[in-house]
Design an enzyme around this catalytic site. Structure first.
Site, PDB file in Angstrom:
ATOM      1  N   TYR A   1       0.835  -1.203   0.000  1.00  0.00           N
ATOM      2  CA  TYR A   1       0.000   0.000   0.000  1.00  0.00           C
ATOM      3  C   TYR A   1       0.874   1.259   0.000  1.00  0.00           C
ATOM      4  O   TYR A   1       0.604   2.220  -0.737  1.00  0.00           O
ATOM      5  CB  TYR A   1      -0.916   0.006   1.223  1.00  0.00           C
ATOM      6  CG  TYR A   1      -1.669   1.302   1.431  1.00  0.00           C
ATOM      7  CD1 TYR A   1      -2.782   1.615   0.653  1.00  0.00           C
ATOM      8  CD2 TYR A   1      -1.257   2.217   2.405  1.00  0.00           C
ATOM      9  CE1 TYR A   1      -3.472   2.805   0.846  1.00  0.00           C
ATOM     10  CE2 TYR A   1      -1.939   3.402   2.604  1.00  0.00           C
ATOM     11  CZ  TYR A   1      -3.045   3.700   1.815  1.00  0.00           C
ATOM     12  OH  TYR A   1      -3.720   4.889   2.001  1.00  0.00           O
TER      13      TYR A   1
ATOM     14  N   SER B   1      -4.437  12.111   8.380  1.00  0.00           N
ATOM     15  CA  SER B   1      -5.268  11.865   7.213  1.00  0.00           C
ATOM     16  C   SER B   1      -6.731  11.635   7.598  1.00  0.00           C
ATOM     17  O   SER B   1      -7.028  11.079   8.661  1.00  0.00           O
ATOM     18  CB  SER B   1      -4.757  10.621   6.463  1.00  0.00           C
ATOM     19  OG  SER B   1      -5.660  10.223   5.456  1.00  0.00           O
TER      20      SER B   1
ATOM     21  N   GLN C   1      -5.759  16.696   7.480  1.00  0.00           N
ATOM     22  CA  GLN C   1      -5.924  16.636   6.025  1.00  0.00           C
ATOM     23  C   GLN C   1      -7.335  16.193   5.702  1.00  0.00           C
ATOM     24  O   GLN C   1      -7.830  15.203   6.242  1.00  0.00           O
ATOM     25  CB  GLN C   1      -4.906  15.663   5.416  1.00  0.00           C
ATOM     26  CG  GLN C   1      -5.083  15.412   3.932  1.00  0.00           C
ATOM     27  CD  GLN C   1      -5.979  14.206   3.659  1.00  0.00           C
ATOM     28  OE1 GLN C   1      -6.115  13.323   4.494  1.00  0.00           O
ATOM     29  NE2 GLN C   1      -6.592  14.189   2.500  1.00  0.00           N
TER      30      GLN C   1
ATOM     31  N   TYR D   1     -10.214  15.027   2.894  1.00  0.00           N
ATOM     32  CA  TYR D   1     -10.732  14.606   1.605  1.00  0.00           C
ATOM     33  C   TYR D   1     -12.171  15.108   1.523  1.00  0.00           C
ATOM     34  O   TYR D   1     -12.945  14.949   2.477  1.00  0.00           O
ATOM     35  CB  TYR D   1     -10.719  13.087   1.459  1.00  0.00           C
ATOM     36  CG  TYR D   1      -9.355  12.482   1.234  1.00  0.00           C
ATOM     37  CD1 TYR D   1      -8.514  12.974   0.237  1.00  0.00           C
ATOM     38  CD2 TYR D   1      -8.907  11.414   1.999  1.00  0.00           C
ATOM     39  CE1 TYR D   1      -7.266  12.427   0.021  1.00  0.00           C
ATOM     40  CE2 TYR D   1      -7.656  10.854   1.791  1.00  0.00           C
ATOM     41  CZ  TYR D   1      -6.844  11.363   0.803  1.00  0.00           C
ATOM     42  OH  TYR D   1      -5.610  10.814   0.587  1.00  0.00           O
TER      43      TYR D   1
ATOM     44  N   THR E   1      -6.806  18.263   0.381  1.00  0.00           N
ATOM     45  CA  THR E   1      -6.259  17.515  -0.755  1.00  0.00           C
ATOM     46  C   THR E   1      -7.187  17.665  -1.957  1.00  0.00           C
ATOM     47  O   THR E   1      -8.381  17.359  -1.882  1.00  0.00           O
ATOM     48  CB  THR E   1      -6.083  16.030  -0.395  1.00  0.00           C
ATOM     49  OG1 THR E   1      -5.069  15.928   0.619  1.00  0.00           O
ATOM     50  CG2 THR E   1      -5.649  15.218  -1.602  1.00  0.00           C
TER      51      THR E   1
ATOM     52  N   ARG F   1      -4.591   1.300  -8.125  1.00  0.00           N
ATOM     53  CA  ARG F   1      -3.300   0.768  -7.683  1.00  0.00           C
ATOM     54  C   ARG F   1      -3.409  -0.747  -7.723  1.00  0.00           C
ATOM     55  O   ARG F   1      -4.104  -1.364  -6.907  1.00  0.00           O
ATOM     56  CB  ARG F   1      -2.972   1.284  -6.282  1.00  0.00           C
ATOM     57  CG  ARG F   1      -2.925   2.827  -6.240  1.00  0.00           C
ATOM     58  CD  ARG F   1      -3.428   3.402  -4.951  1.00  0.00           C
ATOM     59  NE  ARG F   1      -3.719   4.837  -5.096  1.00  0.00           N
ATOM     60  CZ  ARG F   1      -4.232   5.589  -4.138  1.00  0.00           C
ATOM     61  NH1 ARG F   1      -4.521   5.051  -2.962  1.00  0.00           N
ATOM     62  NH2 ARG F   1      -4.483   6.865  -4.345  1.00  0.00           N
TER      63      ARG F   1
ATOM     64  N   LYS G   1      -3.260  21.048  -1.109  1.00  0.00           N
ATOM     65  CA  LYS G   1      -2.320  19.994  -1.480  1.00  0.00           C
ATOM     66  C   LYS G   1      -2.756  19.308  -2.780  1.00  0.00           C
ATOM     67  O   LYS G   1      -3.926  19.011  -2.964  1.00  0.00           O
ATOM     68  CB  LYS G   1      -2.232  18.958  -0.362  1.00  0.00           C
ATOM     69  CG  LYS G   1      -1.264  17.809  -0.611  1.00  0.00           C
ATOM     70  CD  LYS G   1      -1.221  16.884   0.596  1.00  0.00           C
ATOM     71  CE  LYS G   1      -0.259  15.733   0.394  1.00  0.00           C
ATOM     72  NZ  LYS G   1      -0.776  14.745  -0.583  1.00  0.00           N
TER      73      LYS G   1
ATOM     74  N   HIS H   1       0.484  13.251  -5.359  1.00  0.00           N
ATOM     75  CA  HIS H   1      -0.044  12.203  -4.472  1.00  0.00           C
ATOM     76  C   HIS H   1       0.906  11.004  -4.405  1.00  0.00           C
ATOM     77  O   HIS H   1       0.489   9.846  -4.315  1.00  0.00           O
ATOM     78  CB  HIS H   1      -1.422  11.738  -4.938  1.00  0.00           C
ATOM     79  CG  HIS H   1      -2.361  11.403  -3.816  1.00  0.00           C
ATOM     80  ND1 HIS H   1      -3.276  12.291  -3.303  1.00  0.00           N
ATOM     81  CD2 HIS H   1      -2.520  10.269  -3.079  1.00  0.00           C
ATOM     82  CE1 HIS H   1      -3.973  11.724  -2.332  1.00  0.00           C
ATOM     83  NE2 HIS H   1      -3.518  10.498  -2.162  1.00  0.00           N
TER      84      HIS H   1
ATOM     85  N   ARG I   1       0.418   8.148  -6.883  1.00  0.00           N
ATOM     86  CA  ARG I   1      -0.665   7.193  -6.625  1.00  0.00           C
ATOM     87  C   ARG I   1      -1.963   7.568  -7.337  1.00  0.00           C
ATOM     88  O   ARG I   1      -2.952   6.857  -7.235  1.00  0.00           O
ATOM     89  CB  ARG I   1      -0.916   7.108  -5.116  1.00  0.00           C
ATOM     90  CG  ARG I   1       0.270   6.540  -4.370  1.00  0.00           C
ATOM     91  CD  ARG I   1       0.161   6.760  -2.862  1.00  0.00           C
ATOM     92  NE  ARG I   1      -0.982   6.097  -2.266  1.00  0.00           N
ATOM     93  CZ  ARG I   1      -1.044   4.780  -2.015  1.00  0.00           C
ATOM     94  NH1 ARG I   1      -0.030   4.005  -2.340  1.00  0.00           N
ATOM     95  NH2 ARG I   1      -2.101   4.268  -1.444  1.00  0.00           N
TER      96      ARG I   1
END
Length: 387
Positions: free
Chosen positions: A25, A107, A128, A130, A156, A165, A252, A276, A279
């Site tokens: 990961y 996060s 952070q 999302y 972000t 991924r 970011k 990122h 990613r």
């Protein structure tokens, strides 16, 4: 503690001690992973300019990040699932950052919640965000960050949809891990990790479980998360989030000069040049490659920070020389955390500061704030914009 000379030493221990799905990961990018690789290889193309017969005494790596004094211009980047790399990993990393004197960024997709970290550290940290479709959840998590006295919001911008991924899909990544036969065979060799994880109650996404409607177990969490990243995020929504937050704001995921100009006019305190960690958009240019053009685009309007690709103090030095005001490490501190917990995060920070300090001195600088383009040599094609 084994002798640790560089971040790669921590990475080798990390790989032995952490389950494969969580190692993969962290140590992967999207699709072909070309951007993931170039984030580091492009740093290697920049050379440091050696200077001699200069006074190297009285050196300092101290600086500031959005007005906050820091022991060196390096923050801990937000990394999802940090608490799966080591039990209570976000708490351990936050405590190490606090003692060392650098910012820690929690996060949204952390295992330990905002409240867990606030209670354990008793010190301001950054959060952070999302942006999710669920407006009630979004407003609530911003309010929770305020109540926890988070001193900056790191918004972000480059995860409106999730980049694929391959390793995560093949490993069946989940938190906690599903007990398939391959996973159980792997965990049998990671007994130290397993024993620590059995001693904590924090094994789910702490900021989401119990806070989002209809999310009460792993299966409902995974389906909720897959549907929640907001593909309609635009500057109007960002403005509303800025107003809801009302404090220091870092944007970011900027990797384009035009986006940087908009962000600088927007009134944020800093932007983070980042892809990122390779990613998201595979095939995007490395962060260090885009940095000079972005710095030129915004001038002194806003602090420009850099994330993605930093594995050493020399990388930090190069980023500063190319125009960054500050930098972030993600994988580098995760290697330390997975290898040795809080002590490993501290060791990663110590390694980077020592490399930064010595390399800075050998470049003829005593104060990290004086580092500039005169300290590096850059290939001619490095600064030419892509057509």
């Amino acid at each position: 503690m084994p002798v640790i000379t560089c971040i790669d030493d921590l990475k080798a221990i990390y790989r032995r001690r952490v389950p494969k799905m969580f190692y993969d990961y962290a140590e992967s990018g999207s699709y072909t992973e070309s951007t993931f690789r170039e984030n580091t290889t492009d740093f290697a193309r920049i050379k440091l300019r050696q200077k001699v017969a200069v006074d190297m005494s009285g050196r300092t790596t101290e600086s500031t990040m959005i007005g906050q004094k820091v022991a060196m211009p390096v923050g801990l980047a937000p990394v999802g699932l940090t608490g799966m790399q080591s039990a209570d990993g976000e708490i351990k990393a936050a405590q190490a950052a606090k003692k060392f004197g650098v910012p820690f960024t929690l996060s949204t997709m952390s295992i330990c919640s905002i409240e867990d970290v606030a209670e354990a550290t008793q010190a301001p940290f950054w959060f952070q965000l999302y942006v999710m479709r669920d407006q009630e959840f979004l407003e609530n998590i911003i309010e929770r960050a305020k109540r926890a006295n988070c001193s900056a919001l790191v918004l972000t911008l480059d995860l409106q949809i999730l980049g694929q991924r391959h390793k995560d899909l093949k490993n069946g990544l989940s938190a906690p891990p599903k007990m398939t036969l391959p996973v159980m065979m792997d965990l049998a060799t990671k007994w130290r990790w397993g024993l620590e994880m059995l001693q904590t109650k924090r094994r789910h996404f702490g900021n989401i479980v119990g806070h989002a409607k209809g999310v009460g177990d792993t299966s409902s969490l995974m389906s909720w998360t897959a549907e929640q990243f907001d593909p309609q995020l635009d500057w109007d929504k960002i403005a509303r989030i800025r107003d809801l937050w009302g404090g220091k704001l870092i944007l970011k995921g900027i990797n384009d000069p035009d986006d940087a100009r908009i962000a600088a006019d927007f009134g944020a305190d800093a932007i983070v040049v980042s892809n990122h960690g390779g990613r998201q958009l595979d095939g995007a240019a490395s962060s260090i490659r885009m940095l000079p053009e972005i710095v030129q685009a915004v001038g002194d309007q806003i602090e420009v920070h850099l994330d993605s690709g930093i594995r050493s103090g020399q990388d930090v030095l190069k980023a500063l020389a190319m125009g960054a005001h500050a930098t972030y490490i993600g994988r580098a501190f995760i290697y330390g955390l997975g290898a040795m917990g809080e002590a490993g995060v501290t060791k990663a920070l110590e390694v980077i500061r020592k490399e930064l300090d010595i390399s800075m001195a050998l470049c003829g600088e005593r104060d990290v704030k004086n580092v500039g383009r005169h300290n590096v040599m850059v290939p001619k094609d490095f600064l030419e914009p892509y057509l």
